[in-house]
Scaffold this active site. Structure first.
Site, short mmCIF file in Angstrom:
data_model
loop_
_atom_site.label_atom_id
_atom_site.label_comp_id
_atom_site.label_asym_id
_atom_site.label_seq_id
_atom_site.Cartn_x
_atom_site.Cartn_y
_atom_site.Cartn_z
N SER A 163 0.82 -1.21 0.00
CA SER A 163 0.00 0.00 0.00
C SER A 163 0.86 1.26 0.00
O SER A 163 0.39 2.33 -0.36
CB SER A 163 -0.88 0.06 1.24
OG SER A 163 -1.69 -1.07 1.32
N HIS A 193 -2.37 -2.97 -6.55
CA HIS A 193 -2.85 -2.58 -5.22
C HIS A 193 -4.36 -2.75 -5.15
O HIS A 193 -5.11 -1.94 -5.68
CB HIS A 193 -2.42 -1.14 -4.90
CG HIS A 193 -2.83 -0.71 -3.53
ND1 HIS A 193 -3.27 0.55 -3.24
CD2 HIS A 193 -2.89 -1.40 -2.37
CE1 HIS A 193 -3.56 0.63 -1.96
NE2 HIS A 193 -3.35 -0.55 -1.41
#
Ligand code: 3HC
Length: 700
Positions: free
Chosen positions: A417, A438
């Site tokens: 992240s 992601h």
């Protein structure tokens, strides 16, 4: 089947509506790629075909079918910015219903919006089992504009009609049959079966949907239903109006109800909300067309490996299994292996118990997943996605291992992240094959995937990420590396500004209520409690040594964590939780007031408007910095991230679309007003200053 005659055409072969047979059953075919939208040419062609057939003494019944991949998917959304042109869809559809000969719709693909309204006005409907029906107009900020709110309740009843029209939900053919929206499911040749049904109906008085009675809802139940729709709409105006129009069907004759419906449709068509939702619709599609990648061929991906089956990894594995990939889940130890397998099985079991999946499909999906311990088992994978512990050294060591195991040409993806993907890629001898994928939690549900490229990522690897995300039915946004990428970087500013508001006088429940009224499904503090406060705390502690000492820092979250309050999972965080319900907590109020005292701030009442405007300005400013730094190439990339990953209300069109509407000068003034108090990091974005000065916009 009816003997079909030599095709005759109502115009040239390029005409989007053709009559392919006339006697005794006529076949009208709509052919307007890609989705047979009812453009002006389709409306005119359909009307003239129906009139021609009505006049033809050889024709005794009619089938309306479509060429290509779908039935009519609705009105042509691209025409909505222009003045309406005749013939109008309601008139065309009324002509279909009034046809003296039985008319049958043969539906494959999607019958949506105006397409569903055409089907509703036919005298019978035959559908392929894979067909879907729906009135998704509210998702474009509209109500159905061609009789949908008036005819649907006449076929399926009030409650089901309000549900479908106010949510825009689509139903599969089997459910449509149960509801009474479809008369027959085809078992093979859709057109032949529709023609057979039309033949059976010859000589029988057509059953006109508009003439059917509809039972009124009890007044109390009706107003409760509208109130429920209003609550769920979170500020969107179309759903309520759609529900109210459906209720009219019990009191008004069809044409009167349709006149009211049309009035509302035209009014909403020129509304700001509809413009924003149309922008959202096209942006979601445009985002996948990345400049420079148009001609780049993606690599073929069939076999996927997922390393780490914690919350993220298990969701990612399920997303791939759902899309039909062969998935191998790898853990580093036997104990983690068992827990991961249990987590994945649990995701599927919950879907079965809630009725979203049959046990047969669950078993099939589970059988497409295999589990192993250790990376060597990934040797045959085309793509590996890692979702292990968020630590640079852990990830680099894993990528070094993968580099030694995977075949040349395999793609290595990290679900980090925040970490610098360039540094992770440098641990391998093939940084061109490395990118970020992601996902957002829960990964099998959330649509957004950030496709993060480093300076070394090969274009075909980015194209592969896009193609994979598309196959997963996700919304991919390509971006470059920065702290938090697009979404979490903006979220950090959103949260910081929310905490400044606490320090100045607001309470968590006030900020949350203001942002929920803005249209977010949950306010920032309620979201933190749901996600858990401990992960962000660990990150803050890690970053503390490098934090700018001049940064304005509110430490209430740290104090909550020190008190063991990690959010919902510990029964308390920014709120306390009783039986899962959040309640404001005097303990938190105390911490917030202490924070104000420490900063020597005289607490004041902060209005809802101020809360919303400050947070929106913070989001827009950071989004503009992301554009300035070319982390993404286009404003729509940011808008799509915020709408699909963070719940920014789609009826506002995303932060940058909304900023254009408000005026960039206004937003810049708001940023400038805050910047001196909020300190480093809060300076106005250069692109915002430039645009505001020149009168430019994010969207031309
Ligand atoms: N008008 C104009 N263009 C449309 C369109 C429409 N109604 N629906 C889809 N398109 C375009 C898309 O923009 C896309 O164009 P692109 O290739 O240039 O990007 C192309 O058709 C294919 O669309 P998708 O990429 O979305 O293809 P999918 O196969 O994934 O999905 C679909 C097909 C389910 C039909 C989906 O496109 C969809 O949901 N479309 C919108 C349906 C809708 O909202 N209909 C209601 C319109 S309003 C209305 O009918 C008012 C009436 O009541 C009067």
């Amino acid at each position: 089947m009816t003997s079909s005659q030599t095709p005759t055409r109502s115009g040239e072969s390029s005409e989007p509506v053709r009559i392919l047979a006339t006697s005794p059953v006529a076949l009208i075919e709509i052919d307007n790629p890609p989705v047979n939208a009812t453009s002006q040419a389709v409306r005119a062609g359909l009307l003239s075909a129906i009139q021609e057939i009505d006049r033809n003494p050889q024709t005794e019944a009619v089938v309306i079918a479509c060429a290509g991949r779908t039935f009519v998917a609705g009105a042509d959304i691209r025409e909505f910015g222009q003045p309406p042109r005749e013939p109008h869809l309601p008139d065309v559809i009324n002509a279909i219903e009034a046809c003296l000969k039985p008319v049958v719709a043969a539906v494959h693909g999607s019958a949506l919006g105006g397409g569903c309204e055409i089907a509703l006005a036919c005298h019978a409907r035959v559908a392929e089992p894979g067909a879907t029906f729906g009135l998704p107009e509210v998702r474009l900020g509209l109500v159905p504009g061609a009789g949908g709110t008036q005819r649907l309740p006449r076929l399926v009843g009030m409650e089901a009609a309000i549900d479908l029209v106010s949510t825009g939900r689509t139903v599969k053919a089997a459910e449509a049959l149960r509801l009474g929206l479809v008369d027959r499911l085809s078992s093979g040749d859709l057109r032949a079966e529709a023609m057979d049904l039309a033949q059976e109906m010859i000589g029988v008085q057509p059953a006109r949907t508009g003439e059917r009675p509809v039972a009124a809802m009890d007044a109390h139940a009706a107003s409760a239903k509208v109130a429920e729709v209003r609550k769920k709409a979170r500020g969107a105006e179309a759903p309520c109006k759609a529900a109210e129009l459906v209720l009219l069907a019990a009191d008004l004759p069809l044409l009167e109800g349709m006149a009211r419906e049309r009035e509302t449709f035209l009014e909403l068509r020129s509304s700001e909300q509809s413009a924003a939702l149309r922008h959202a619709f096209f942006a979601e599609r445009e985002v996948t067309r990345v400049p420079g990648l148009e001609k780049v061929e993606p690599r073929s991906i069939q076999k996927v490996g997922v390393v780490g089956a914690g919350t993220m990894g298990s969701g990612i594995a399920v997303a791939f299994a759902d899309a039909g990939f062969d998935v191998k889940v790898v853990e580093t130890s036997e104990s983690a292996f068992a827990a991961g397998q249990a987590r994945i099985t649990d995701i599927y079991d919950k879907q079965v118990s809630s009725g979203r999946l049959t046990s047969a499909v669950r078993d099939e999906r589970l059988s497409s997943l295999s589990y192993e311990v250790g990376t060597p088992s990934l040797a045959d994978r085309d793509l590996v996605v890692e979702a292990v512990f968020e630590d640079m050294e852990v990830k680099r060591s894993l990528f070094r291992d993968l580099d030694g195991v995977l075949a040349p040409g395999a793609v290595l993806a990290t679900n980090t992240s925040y970490l610098d993907i360039g540094l992770i890629a440098d641990a391998t001898a093939r940084p061109a094959d490395v990118l970020g994928l992601h996902f957002f939690s829960p990964a099998n549900v959330m649509k957004l995937v950030e496709i993060v490229k480093t300076d070394a990522t090969a274009p075909e690897v980015i194209a592969t990420g896009l193609a994979v995300a598309k196959r997963l039915r996700k919304v991919p946004v390509v971006c470059r590396v920065c702290d938090g990428f697009v979404g979490n970087r903006i979220l950090a500013r959103y949260r910081q500004q929310a905490e400044y508001l606490l320090e100045e006088g607001a309470l968590p429940q006030e900020v949350d209520a203001a942002m929920e009224a803005f249209g977010f499904p949950m306010g920032p503090f309620a979201v933190s409690d749901l996600a858990g406060l401990d992960i962000a705390w660990a990150r803050r502690k890690r970053l503390a040594p490098t934090r700018d000492p001049h940064e304005r820092y509110v430490d209430v979250a740290d104090r909550l964590c020190e008190a063991g309050r990690f959010g919902r999972k510990t029964g308390a965080g920014w709120y306390r939780y009783t039986a899962g319900k959040r309640e404001p907590d005097p303990f938190v109020t105390g911490l917030v007031e202490e924070a104000s005292q420490r900063r020597k701030v005289l607490r004041r009442t902060i209005s809802v408007d101020e809360i919303q405007a400050r947070i929106r300005a913070a989001i827009v400013n950071e989004a503009c910095k992301i554009l300035d730094e070319r982390i993404v190439e286009r404003p729509l990339d940011v808008d799509v991230v915020m709408m699909h990953g963070y719940g920014y209300p789609a009826w506002r069109g995303g932060p940058l679309f909304e900023a254009d509407r408000i005026g960039l000068k206004v937003i810049l003034d708001q940023v400038n007003e805050r910047a001196p108090q909020d300190g480093p990091g809060w300076e106005p974005a250069a692109g915002l200053v430039r645009r505001a000065a020149s009168g430019a916009r994010f969207y031309p």
